[in-house]
Design a protein around this motif. Structure first.
Motif, PDB file in Angstrom:
ATOM      1  N   LYS A   1     -13.391   3.601 -15.683  1.00  0.00           N
ATOM      2  CA  LYS A   1     -12.575   4.765 -15.346  1.00  0.00           C
ATOM      3  C   LYS A   1     -13.150   5.521 -14.147  1.00  0.00           C
ATOM      4  O   LYS A   1     -12.413   6.047 -13.334  1.00  0.00           O
ATOM      5  CB  LYS A   1     -12.427   5.696 -16.560  1.00  0.00           C
TER       6      LYS A   1
ATOM      7  N   PRO B   1     -12.896   5.303  -0.705  1.00  0.00           N
ATOM      8  CA  PRO B   1     -14.117   5.798  -1.343  1.00  0.00           C
ATOM      9  C   PRO B   1     -14.783   6.929  -0.563  1.00  0.00           C
ATOM     10  O   PRO B   1     -15.438   7.782  -1.146  1.00  0.00           O
ATOM     11  CB  PRO B   1     -15.022   4.567  -1.383  1.00  0.00           C
ATOM     12  N   THR B   2     -14.625   6.944   0.751  1.00  0.00           N
ATOM     13  CA  THR B   2     -15.261   7.974   1.579  1.00  0.00           C
ATOM     14  C   THR B   2     -14.310   8.344   2.711  1.00  0.00           C
ATOM     15  O   THR B   2     -13.388   7.588   3.033  1.00  0.00           O
ATOM     16  CB  THR B   2     -16.552   7.444   2.249  1.00  0.00           C
TER      17      THR B   2
ATOM     18  N   GLN C   1       0.832  -1.215   0.000  1.00  0.00           N
ATOM     19  CA  GLN C   1       0.000   0.000   0.000  1.00  0.00           C
ATOM     20  C   GLN C   1       0.866   1.265   0.000  1.00  0.00           C
ATOM     21  O   GLN C   1       0.669   2.170  -0.812  1.00  0.00           O
ATOM     22  CB  GLN C   1      -0.925  -0.002   1.226  1.00  0.00           C
TER      23      GLN C   1
ATOM     24  N   LEU D   1      -3.516   7.459   1.638  1.00  0.00           N
ATOM     25  CA  LEU D   1      -4.181   6.273   1.129  1.00  0.00           C
ATOM     26  C   LEU D   1      -5.300   6.691   0.195  1.00  0.00           C
ATOM     27  O   LEU D   1      -5.653   7.859   0.129  1.00  0.00           O
ATOM     28  CB  LEU D   1      -4.699   5.398   2.281  1.00  0.00           C
ATOM     29  N   VAL D   2      -5.826   5.724  -0.531  1.00  0.00           N
ATOM     30  CA  VAL D   2      -6.994   6.013  -1.357  1.00  0.00           C
ATOM     31  C   VAL D   2      -8.195   5.322  -0.738  1.00  0.00           C
ATOM     32  O   VAL D   2      -8.073   4.213  -0.213  1.00  0.00           O
ATOM     33  CB  VAL D   2      -6.813   5.572  -2.832  1.00  0.00           C
TER      34      VAL D   2
ATOM     35  N   GLU E   1      -5.912  -1.318   0.940  1.00  0.00           N
ATOM     36  CA  GLU E   1      -6.087  -0.710   2.262  1.00  0.00           C
ATOM     37  C   GLU E   1      -7.042  -1.551   3.110  1.00  0.00           C
ATOM     38  O   GLU E   1      -6.813  -1.781   4.297  1.00  0.00           O
ATOM     39  CB  GLU E   1      -6.635   0.721   2.125  1.00  0.00           C
TER      40      GLU E   1
ATOM     41  N   LEU F   1     -14.385   5.601   5.488  1.00  0.00           N
ATOM     42  CA  LEU F   1     -13.510   4.451   5.235  1.00  0.00           C
ATOM     43  C   LEU F   1     -12.043   4.859   5.319  1.00  0.00           C
ATOM     44  O   LEU F   1     -11.214   4.103   5.815  1.00  0.00           O
ATOM     45  CB  LEU F   1     -13.808   3.854   3.853  1.00  0.00           C
TER      46      LEU F   1
ATOM     47  N   VAL G   1      -7.748  10.644  -2.768  1.00  0.00           N
ATOM     48  CA  VAL G   1      -6.512  10.500  -1.999  1.00  0.00           C
ATOM     49  C   VAL G   1      -6.679  11.249  -0.680  1.00  0.00           C
ATOM     50  O   VAL G   1      -7.090  12.411  -0.661  1.00  0.00           O
ATOM     51  CB  VAL G   1      -5.301  11.062  -2.768  1.00  0.00           C
TER      52      VAL G   1
ATOM     53  N   VAL H   1     -14.585   4.185 -11.706  1.00  0.00           N
ATOM     54  CA  VAL H   1     -14.258   3.403 -10.517  1.00  0.00           C
ATOM     55  C   VAL H   1     -12.936   3.851  -9.925  1.00  0.00           C
ATOM     56  O   VAL H   1     -12.740   3.855  -8.719  1.00  0.00           O
ATOM     57  CB  VAL H   1     -14.164   1.905 -10.870  1.00  0.00           C
ATOM     58  N   ALA H   2     -12.046   4.264 -10.799  1.00  0.00           N
ATOM     59  CA  ALA H   2     -10.709   4.623 -10.330  1.00  0.00           C
ATOM     60  C   ALA H   2     -10.721   5.914  -9.510  1.00  0.00           C
ATOM     61  O   ALA H   2      -9.702   6.356  -9.035  1.00  0.00           O
ATOM     62  CB  ALA H   2      -9.776   4.768 -11.510  1.00  0.00           C
ATOM     63  N   GLU H   3     -11.884   6.516  -9.337  1.00  0.00           N
ATOM     64  CA  GLU H   3     -11.921   7.810  -8.673  1.00  0.00           C
ATOM     65  C   GLU H   3     -12.003   7.748  -7.147  1.00  0.00           C
ATOM     66  O   GLU H   3     -12.722   8.523  -6.540  1.00  0.00           O
ATOM     67  CB  GLU H   3     -13.070   8.660  -9.231  1.00  0.00           C
ATOM     68  N   TYR H   4     -11.349   6.827  -6.546  1.00  0.00           N
ATOM     69  CA  TYR H   4     -11.203   6.899  -5.102  1.00  0.00           C
ATOM     70  C   TYR H   4     -10.420   8.182  -4.797  1.00  0.00           C
ATOM     71  O   TYR H   4      -9.531   8.550  -5.558  1.00  0.00           O
ATOM     72  CB  TYR H   4     -10.382   5.701  -4.600  1.00  0.00           C
TER      73      TYR H   4
ATOM     74  N   ARG I   1      -6.680  15.215  -0.084  1.00  0.00           N
ATOM     75  CA  ARG I   1      -5.490  15.898  -0.595  1.00  0.00           C
ATOM     76  C   ARG I   1      -5.839  17.215  -1.276  1.00  0.00           C
ATOM     77  O   ARG I   1      -5.135  18.209  -1.126  1.00  0.00           O
ATOM     78  CB  ARG I   1      -4.732  14.992  -1.561  1.00  0.00           C
TER      79      ARG I   1
END
Lengths: 306, 264, 122
Positions: free
Chosen positions: C4, C33-34, A77, C30-31, B48, C37, C11, C6-9, C60
């Protein structure tokens, strides 16, 4: 002075380069290649030991090996985040970096293509494979790339637990029954070649030369392998094990270890073509984890209703 | 009634028997679920999340160790023998926890439902007549808080997302429901546990608390409450288990059983 | 939803405070979703071993960063630092005394406090 010269001046002065600093494309590409491989090796490195998590033979071992495999994922990670920031300007993200594994666009360490056949193998991975990895990583602590240096500092601190964990399993087996000792010797015989492979071929490749130029790394493959021998050969002998190389000896004049060269063709076959005994199976596991978890990631991003 | 330590507990044969039986339920629940959790290592949907799930697995096994230690103090075999060498018929976990992981939805739903149960149970043993257990329960419940938070965050989000995620959760609930009752069977000493104050509330009351909490979470996540559950086919508390547990045990004890007298 | 998207977690940068007398220190990112989390994952990704009293996660994009020159301090500012006053040692010696340091004062005060506490105990 142009940008490139300014950059090299900073490198030569021992300054650390940060993610948001200007850097030559070559520097960025070398970092991506190195750290992506490092990250993916950590993640793929979880699998050989993961197979032994359900079989760990005591409660304490069960907890310790879980914690160890967890750390490997955690290191993955940390390292992925470093690569993610480096590839961001190129339009790539986490999803792409993981997919690269099962589209064979990124390599990982030869040792993680091998089978962990016995509990002694699980221990030996913790002791010698981690030992080799620590030597590799310790040599990178002085890297010119700041974010990598910081992450490595933390990784090395955690690896010191892995070392103790691996040694403890090995020492217990070495003091155990005849069958346990045999299992341990058998494990060393199986892993020795992989340990020689671990540091890579002797010759300094053009890419490696450039990495040394940019002070991304400072030691060559062979220098690292020799350091590994220095630290570990005496310990391997001290617990009564025989190293499966009749020509292995210390050359007191040249002050280095002389050993039988492993079959580097086999190495390429494993690492470059993913043709090791467990390569396909483990890459498939990673694909399943990633693709199989896509619905979770998608759903987690949905805005809650109301 | 207060029982300060193992020695005092051993003075009353009946109390001792009832207490040990209950501790085996606690230990086996945690060990079995912790083992199943650990199978997610390297397979979670996110890197993670993989790390976080592993901590939960370690917590569960760690709690099992605590209960096995108590059993050992009470005169049972050593914790490793209890964990690795007891036959299937002596295992006391609820059968739901031994089931193979299935998909992520199944794992999350099962974990959440168990976490609520476990937290109600721990709350009720914080006042246990057996002092060493009461003290441990206070610590363990604080650790379980994170598990519940984590699982309900997933459950809520996945449920509200609708679509495939919701369908999977609904299927998981459907698959889990027939075995839910196993959590609320406490074996042949069910009544005595309460009478001796080893646990401070009855199984009926605990069940009501559980239903209240789970109902409101499911509602919030947009998931239906499935209603009453049937009587379980196999009662894990009586040593009745599925082939899933047989397989789990043979894997778990493979190395240990290759030479139980050796040090590993 | 396409791949694409989906990749929008997002940072999230992670900060931990080890004790109440320490500041929050940046430990990595880290990345997630919310933010919920992100917080939960940060606990295990950055605090598996170390203990802490507080944890922050910050998206970020909500952090503004300085450029290198922004922090440039090239000219002499010793007038506002301890090391700008080394001559005090020499001056005090002329009065047959020594320079007092903040560490000495703190030590002296703490000593006193310790005495007070032990008196209270008695």
């Amino acid at each position: 002075m142009n940008q490139e010269e300014m950059f090299m001046k900073r490198i030569k002065q021992g300054e650390k380069i940060e993610a948001t600093d200007w850097m030559p494309d070559e520097y960025r590409q070398l970092l991506i290649k190195l750290i992506h491989m490092h990250a993916v090796s950590e993640i793929m490195g979880a699998y050989p030991e993961k197979e032994w998590v359900p079989k760990a033979p005591s409660l304490r071992r069960k907890l310790a090996i879980m914690a160890k495999v967890q750390d490997e994922m955690g290191h993955g990670q940390l390292l992925l985040r470093i690569v993610e920031d480096l590839v961001y300007p190129l339009g790539k993200k986490r999803e792409d970096l993981i997919e690269d594994i099962y589209y064979h666009r990124v390599k990982f360490h030869n040792v993680f293509h091998m089978e962990a056949r016995t509990w002694a193998d699980a221990g030996l991975i913790g002791w010698l494979v981690d030992g080799a990895a620590i030597i590799n990583q310790a040599a990178l602590l002085s890297t010119s790339y700041g974010p990598y240096a910081r992450v490595l500092k933390r990784i090395c601190a955690e690896e010191s637990f892995h070392m103790q964990h691996g040694e403890n399993i090995i020492l217990t087996l070495a003091m155990g029954t005849a069958k346990q000792k045999q299992m341990l010797q058998d494990s060393l015989n199986y892993w020795w070649e992989s340990l020689l492979f671990f540091f890579g071929p002797k010759e300094v490749t053009p890419a490696a030369e450039r990495m040394i130029h940019y002070r991304i790394r400072t030691l060559t493959n062979e220098q690292l392998r020799q350091k590994f021998f220095d630290k570990y050969i005496p310990r391997i002998h001290s617990i009564g094990l025989t190293i499966p190389d009749p020509h292995l000896k210390y050359d007191t004049e040249k002050k280095c270890w002389v050993y039988t060269e492993p079959d580097w063709k086999k190495f390429s076959e494993i690492v470059k073509k993913n043709n090791g005994p467990k390569s396909r199976e483990r890459i498939e596991l990673r694909r399943q984890a990633h693709e199989g978890g896509r619905w979770v990631r998608q759903a987690m991003l949905c805005k809650p209703v109301g | 009634m207060k029982v300060a330590n193992a020695k005092q507990a051993q003075e009353d044969q009946d109390y001792h028997r009832v207490l040990c039986e209950f501790l085996f339920q606690l230990a086996d629940d945690e060990l079995t679920l912790g083992h199943r959790d650990s199978e997610w290592l390297g397979l979670s949907p996110d890197i993670e999340g993989d790390v976080a799930f592993s901590s939960i697995a370690q917590d569960e096994v760690g709690h099992a160790v605590f209960y096995f230690d108590l059993l050992h103090e009470l005169g049972e075999k050593n914790p490793d023998q209890l964990a690795f060498a007891r036959p299937l018929t002596e295992r006391r976990n609820a059968t739901l926890l031994e089931r193979e992981n299935g998909d992520f939805a199944y794992s999350i739903v099962r974990h959440y439902l168990y976490d609520v149960f476990d937290s109600c149970r721990l709350e009720a043993i914080e006042q246990s007549s057996y002092q060493p257990l009461a003290q441990g329960a206070i610590k363990i419940r604080r650790e379980e808080y994170y598990h519940r938070l984590h699982m309900s965050a997933y459950l809520n989000r996945l449920g509200q997302a609708g679509g495939e995620a919701k369908k999977r959760l609904e299927k998981a609930i459907h698959d889990i429901w027939p075995e839910i009752g196993g959590l609320f069977c406490w074996g042949e000493y069910e009544n005595k546990l309460f009478e001796y104050g080893i646990i401070s509330i009855s199984v009926k009351e605990l069940q009501e608390r559980w239903i209240m909490q789970v109902k409101s979470t499911l509602l919030k996540a947009g998931l239906p409450w499935p209603g009453d559950w049937p009587k379980v086919k196999r009662d894990g508390r009586k040593g009745e288990h599925s082939p899933d547990l047989a397989k789990l045990l043979s894997t778990m004890s493979e190395v240990y059983q290759s030479d139980p007298s050796a040090r590993w | 939803m396409t791949k694409k998207e989906v990749a929008e977690y997002g940072v999230y940068e992670v900060f931990i405070q080890k004790s109440y007398t320490d500041p929050h220190i940046h430990v990595g990112s880290l990345v997630a979703p919310t933010s919920e989390l992100a917080m939960q994952w940060a606990r295990e990704n950055f605090l598996r071993r170390d203990s802490a009293v507080s944890l922050w996660v910050v998206q970020r994009e909500h952090i503004d960063q300085t450029s290198t020159d922004f922090l440039a301090r090239e000219l002499d500012r010793k007038y506002r630092e301890v090391r700008g006053y080394t001559e005090n040692g020499r001056l005090w010696r002329m009065f047959k005394e020594k320079t007092l340091t903040i560490e000495e004062i703190v030590a002296a005060v703490e000593e006193k406090n310790r005495n007070l506490k032990s008196k209270n105990k008695k």
